[in-house]
Design an enzyme around this catalytic site. Structure first.
Site, PDB file in Angstrom:
ATOM      1  N   ASP A  17       0.766  -1.381   0.014  1.00 44.33           N
ATOM      2  CA  ASP A  17       0.119   0.106   0.170  1.00 44.33           C
ATOM      3  C   ASP A  17       1.294   1.811   0.045  1.00 44.33           C
ATOM      4  O   ASP A  17       1.862   1.184   0.857  1.00 44.33           O
ATOM      5  CB  ASP A  17      -1.224   0.127   0.966  1.00 44.33           C
ATOM      6  CG  ASP A  17      -2.371   0.833   0.849  1.00 44.33           C
ATOM      7  OD1 ASP A  17      -2.526   1.046   0.090  1.00 44.33           O
ATOM      8  OD2 ASP A  17      -2.615   1.060   2.197  1.00 44.33           O
ATOM      9  N   GLY A  18       0.710   2.204  -0.669  1.00 44.08           N
ATOM     10  CA  GLY A  18       0.826   3.665  -0.270  1.00 44.08           C
ATOM     11  C   GLY A  18       1.776   3.892  -2.047  1.00 44.08           C
ATOM     12  O   GLY A  18       2.079   5.023  -1.592  1.00 44.08           O
ATOM     13  N   TRP A  22       2.868   8.354  -2.136  1.00 43.73           N
ATOM     14  CA  TRP A  22       4.202   8.322  -2.945  1.00 43.73           C
ATOM     15  C   TRP A  22       4.334   8.713  -4.346  1.00 43.73           C
ATOM     16  O   TRP A  22       5.127   9.479  -4.190  1.00 43.73           O
ATOM     17  CB  TRP A  22       4.662   7.220  -2.600  1.00 43.73           C
ATOM     18  CG  TRP A  22       6.332   6.725  -3.620  1.00 43.73           C
ATOM     19  CD1 TRP A  22       7.506   6.463  -3.135  1.00 43.73           C
ATOM     20  CD2 TRP A  22       7.186   6.750  -4.666  1.00 43.73           C
ATOM     21  NE1 TRP A  22       8.851   6.666  -3.415  1.00 43.73           N
ATOM     22  CE2 TRP A  22       8.848   6.628  -4.911  1.00 43.73           C
ATOM     23  CE3 TRP A  22       6.530   6.984  -6.266  1.00 43.73           C
ATOM     24  CZ2 TRP A  22       9.250   7.187  -5.945  1.00 43.73           C
ATOM     25  CZ3 TRP A  22       7.752   7.145  -7.193  1.00 43.73           C
ATOM     26  CH2 TRP A  22       9.024   7.713  -7.119  1.00 43.73           C
ATOM     27  N   ARG A  30      -0.336   9.209 -10.284  1.00 43.58           N
ATOM     28  CA  ARG A  30      -0.956   8.017  -9.062  1.00 43.58           C
ATOM     29  C   ARG A  30       0.061   6.834  -9.869  1.00 43.58           C
ATOM     30  O   ARG A  30       1.007   5.682  -8.970  1.00 43.58           O
ATOM     31  CB  ARG A  30      -1.863   7.942  -9.262  1.00 43.58           C
ATOM     32  CG  ARG A  30      -2.542   8.873  -7.371  1.00 43.58           C
ATOM     33  CD  ARG A  30      -4.173   8.137  -7.645  1.00 43.58           C
ATOM     34  NE  ARG A  30      -4.640   7.040  -7.079  1.00 43.58           N
ATOM     35  CZ  ARG A  30      -4.380   6.290  -5.645  1.00 43.58           C
ATOM     36  NH1 ARG A  30      -4.281   7.851  -5.136  1.00 43.58           N
ATOM     37  NH2 ARG A  30      -4.310   5.413  -5.561  1.00 43.58           N
ATOM     38  N   SER A  62      -7.703  -5.442  -4.948  1.00 44.23           N
ATOM     39  CA  SER A  62      -8.725  -5.911  -4.741  1.00 44.23           C
ATOM     40  C   SER A  62     -10.203  -5.676  -5.670  1.00 44.23           C
ATOM     41  O   SER A  62     -10.716  -5.152  -5.917  1.00 44.23           O
ATOM     42  CB  SER A  62      -8.575  -4.368  -3.095  1.00 44.23           C
ATOM     43  OG  SER A  62      -9.165  -4.502  -3.405  1.00 44.23           O
ATOM     44  N   ASN A  65     -11.130  -3.011  -5.432  1.00 37.60           N
ATOM     45  CA  ASN A  65     -10.369  -1.309  -6.460  1.00 37.60           C
ATOM     46  C   ASN A  65     -10.509  -1.238  -7.760  1.00 37.60           C
ATOM     47  O   ASN A  65     -10.262  -0.622  -8.469  1.00 37.60           O
ATOM     48  CB  ASN A  65      -9.106  -1.855  -6.370  1.00 37.60           C
ATOM     49  CG  ASN A  65      -7.567  -2.161  -5.555  1.00 37.60           C
ATOM     50  OD1 ASN A  65      -6.797  -3.026  -5.207  1.00 37.60           O
ATOM     51  ND2 ASN A  65      -7.793  -0.679  -4.110  1.00 37.60           N
ATOM     52  N   TRP A  66     -12.288  -2.083  -7.661  1.00 38.12           N
ATOM     53  CA  TRP A  66     -12.885  -1.326  -8.922  1.00 38.12           C
ATOM     54  C   TRP A  66     -13.653  -0.307  -8.983  1.00 38.12           C
ATOM     55  O   TRP A  66     -13.734   0.503 -10.315  1.00 38.12           O
ATOM     56  CB  TRP A  66     -13.877  -2.683  -9.581  1.00 38.12           C
ATOM     57  CG  TRP A  66     -13.207  -4.131  -9.974  1.00 38.12           C
ATOM     58  CD1 TRP A  66     -13.486  -4.708  -9.200  1.00 38.12           C
ATOM     59  CD2 TRP A  66     -12.715  -4.470 -11.067  1.00 38.12           C
ATOM     60  NE1 TRP A  66     -12.664  -6.582 -10.240  1.00 38.12           N
ATOM     61  CE2 TRP A  66     -12.486  -5.773 -10.556  1.00 38.12           C
ATOM     62  CE3 TRP A  66     -12.542  -3.676 -12.121  1.00 38.12           C
ATOM     63  CZ2 TRP A  66     -11.782  -6.295 -12.399  1.00 38.12           C
ATOM     64  CZ3 TRP A  66     -11.969  -4.142 -13.448  1.00 38.12           C
ATOM     65  CH2 TRP A  66     -11.472  -5.892 -12.864  1.00 38.12           C
ATOM     66  N   GLU A 204       1.045 -12.686  13.198  1.00 41.22           N
ATOM     67  CA  GLU A 204       1.652 -12.049  13.502  1.00 41.22           C
ATOM     68  C   GLU A 204       1.318 -10.058  12.696  1.00 41.22           C
ATOM     69  O   GLU A 204       1.922 -10.466  11.434  1.00 41.22           O
ATOM     70  CB  GLU A 204       3.087 -11.966  13.403  1.00 41.22           C
ATOM     71  CG  GLU A 204       3.316 -12.743  14.560  1.00 41.22           C
ATOM     72  CD  GLU A 204       2.746 -12.686  15.892  1.00 41.22           C
ATOM     73  OE1 GLU A 204       2.694 -11.706  16.704  1.00 41.22           O
ATOM     74  OE2 GLU A 204       2.373 -13.131  16.617  1.00 41.22           O
TER      75      GLU A 204
END
Ligand code: IPE
Ligand code: IPE
Ligand code: MG
Length: 244
Positions: A17-18, A22, A30, A62, A65-66, A204
């Site tokens: 992610d990011g 960025w 993007r 995901s 994300n559509w 974790e």
């Protein structure tokens, strides 16, 4: 950075992610962030295989994300295609088995073909398994598994009493893979975003602040070291602790 083999996670899953932030931080579109992110995928796959990770699952697209702009979606589809074109040889050379989880039937034909080809060409590889979660949603995965079970009950080949956790999980997308030991989500967001809800039950969690395009092999090593320091109890008590 050298990592001890002892106590390494067998299955590492990453929410990459990011990318957008960025790029925005640099005044760039993007899509430039996504391109940079793809370069990191190559580096991290190699680093994980070298460290001795057995399964690396990367969340790349995901089912939610559509809802992004069309242009960004098609760029993401194209960049997976380009990744496969460019790296299939390297995956074969490094004995990496490539797999995809998610609803492939909704992807454009050209991409499905590339994915199927890469899965086929690497299916006998015995090294690390690289799983790409693409058009993946955990609720969909669990719903699909429930529907599979219901069909079997309907045809009489499964009785409801026989559906337990062990049986149910055989209907997940990659049923033969172990649960996730370590989940990494880059960019400082503290959520799961519909990723591997079943398989993450006892993982974790590790949330580095860096955006994905800045997350390098050294950052992976730091995550693995942190994992090695964690004490997993699975509801019990520490192995070295006496019950009194
Ligand atoms: C992750 O980066 C990549 C995908 C979801 C495809 P983002 O595109 O979500 O980047 P941010 O979260 O907007 O910074
Ligand atoms: C999760 O990231 C999906 C991927 C990394 C592929 P998002 O950026 O789409 O998730 P949200 O919207 O912040 O929860
Ligand atoms: Mg994001």
């Amino acid at each position: 950075m050298k990592i001890a083999k002892k106590g390494l996670p067998a299955h590492v899953a990453v929410i990459m992610d990011g990318n957008g932030r960025w790029a925005r931080q640099r005044g760039l579109p993007r899509t430039v962030g996504h391109r940079q992110g793809m370069k990191r995928v190559k580096e991290l796959v190699e680093a994980a295989a070298q460290a001795g990770i057995k399964v690396l699952t990367l969340f790349a697209f995901s089912t939610e994300n559509w809802s992004r702009p069309k242009r960004e979606i098609s760029m993401l589809m194209n960049s997976l295609g380009a990744y496969l074109d460019r790296n299939l040889g390297e995956l074969k050379k490094n004995d990496i088995r490539f797999r995809v989880i998610g609803r492939l039937e909704q992807l454009p034909g050209f991409l499905r073909e590339k994915i199927e080809n890469a899965q086929e060409k690497t299916k006998s590889n015995a090294g690390m398994v690289l799983v790409l979660a693409f058009n993946y949603g955990a609720r969909q995965e669990i719903t699909d598994a429930a529907r599979d079970c219901a069909r079997l009950v309907q045809t009489g080949s499964l009785s409801p009493e026989d559906i337990d956790e062990k049986k149910f999980r055989t209907h997940l997308y990659a049923a033969d893979l172990p649960d996730v030991d370590l989940l990494i989500r880059t960019s400082g967001e503290l959520r799961i975003s519909n990723f591997l809800l079943w398989q993450l039950s006892y993982a974790e969690l590790y949330f580095p602040k860096k955006y994905w395009p800045d997350f390098g092999s050294r950052d992976l090593s730091l995550a693995l070291k942190e994992f090695q320091r964690r004490k997993r109890r699975f509801g019990g008590i520490d192995v070295d602790e006496k019950s009194d």
